[in-house]
Design an enzyme around this catalytic site. Structure first.
Site, PDB file in Angstrom:
ATOM      1  N   TRP A  10      53.016  20.566  35.262  1.00  0.00           N
ATOM      2  CA  TRP A  10      52.402  21.785  35.821  1.00  0.00           C
ATOM      3  C   TRP A  10      53.219  22.329  36.987  1.00  0.00           C
ATOM      4  CZ3 TRP A  10      46.309  21.051  36.151  1.00  0.00           C
ATOM      5  CH2 TRP A  10      45.824  20.747  34.873  1.00  0.00           C
ATOM      6  N   LYS A  11      54.125  21.538  37.514  1.00  0.00           N
ATOM      7  CA  LYS A  11      54.916  21.939  38.693  1.00  0.00           C
ATOM      8  C   LYS A  11      53.971  22.376  39.824  1.00  0.00           C
ATOM      9  CE  LYS A  11      58.627  23.153  35.613  1.00  0.00           C
ATOM     10  NZ  LYS A  11      59.888  23.821  35.415  1.00  0.00           N
ATOM     11  N   GLY A 172      62.883  26.757  32.108  1.00  0.00           N
ATOM     12  CA  GLY A 172      62.277  27.963  32.678  1.00  0.00           C
ATOM     13  C   GLY A 172      63.069  29.227  32.415  1.00  0.00           C
ATOM     14  N   GLY A 233      57.136  22.705  30.497  1.00  0.00           N
ATOM     15  CA  GLY A 233      56.825  23.331  31.780  1.00  0.00           C
ATOM     16  C   GLY A 233      55.927  24.538  31.577  1.00  0.00           C
ATOM     17  N   GLY A 234      56.531  25.724  31.534  1.00  0.00           N
ATOM     18  CA  GLY A 234      55.781  26.989  31.466  1.00  0.00           C
ATOM     19  C   GLY A 234      54.671  27.002  30.423  1.00  0.00           C
TER      20      GLY A 234
END
Ligand code: PEP
Length: 248
Positions: A10-11, A172, A233-234
């Site tokens: 989720w960063k 990303g 990620g995203g």
């Protein structure tokens, strides 16, 4: 046969409320997924998200940790703390930590040892920059990340590690590695693990691909023989797209 493993990083995203909703939506569907799944929220939401995951088969992971067990290390989090709030996994050596925060192979190796001592399963990220790929140094860099990351680990400890091959130029950016590019590097990494630890560990260890994985490209990438899942990620910030990747 290695079971696929899809993890969501989720960063530095979500609020507590958004995080709980996202985790609950994933947990609701997790029973029907063919792969192992984990989510890695920001530290401050781990405990709340852990409650939302209770009773589900979604594992929890930290996005990083420090190598010391405790003490005067302002702002840091130990492996035992991650364990204490219900983490099974910890991401180590993510490219944003290597390239934005400046983490070195030596520091990441200390974290690998500390994570395993704490009873966590490390996800070790490795990967080259665009410059390194274009100057034909991909395996030199990835090889160093693997060798230095595993330095001093016994075969038993090495068997607990997941490797995430994440080309920096694909993270990303919307520009994923092709399935062939991923397979090529994954096969090389598995070969290295075989040289270091023998065929049994090499065949058992899971190597995830990470870098702009989306529902649209997941099936082809995950179909490669040495690609054992994805670090996302995203696309992990929406339950539907994360679940679609885990189903692929
Ligand atoms: C990541 O940060 O680990 C990652 C793979 O990000 P993205 O999927 O957004 O490229």
């Amino acid at each position: 046969m290695r079971k696929k493993f899809v993890a969501g990083n989720w960063k530095m995203n979500t609020t507590a409320e958004e995080g709980v909703k996202l985790a609950a939506a994933i947990a609701r569907e997790a029973g029907s997924l063919p792969s192992d799944v984990a989510i890695c929220p920001p530290f401050v939401y781990l405990q709340t998200v852990a409650s939302a995951l209770k009773g589900s088969r979604v594992a929890l992971g930290g996005q990083d940790m420090y190598f010391e067990a405790k003490g005067a290390f302002t702002g840091e989090i130990s492996g035992a703390m991650l364990k204490d709030v219900g983490c099974a996994y910890v991401i180590l050596g993510h490219s944003e930590r290597r390239h934005v925060i400046g983490e070195t192979d030596a520091l990441i190796n200390k974290k690998m040892h500390a994570a395993l001592v704490a009873g966590l399963l490390p996800i070790l990220c490795v990967g080259e920059t665009l410059d390194e790929r274009e100057s034909n140094r991909t395996m030199e860099v990835v090889g160093r990340h693997v060798r230095e990351g595993f330095k001093g680990l016994s075969a038993e400890a090495a068997g607990k590690v997941t490797i995430a091959y994440e080309p920096v130029w694909a993270i990303g950016t919307g520009r994923n590695a092709t399935a062939q590019q991923a397979q090529e590097v994954h096969a090389e990494i598995r070969g290295m693990i075989q040289q270091m630890y023998g065929p049994a560990i090499a065949q058992a260890i899971r190597i995830q691909y990470g870098g702009s994985v989306k529902p649209e490209n997941a099936r082809e990438i995950l179909a490669q023989p040495d690609v054992d899942g994805a670090l996302v990620g995203g696309a992990c910030l929406k339950a539907d797209s994360f679940l679609a990747i885990a189903r692929a």
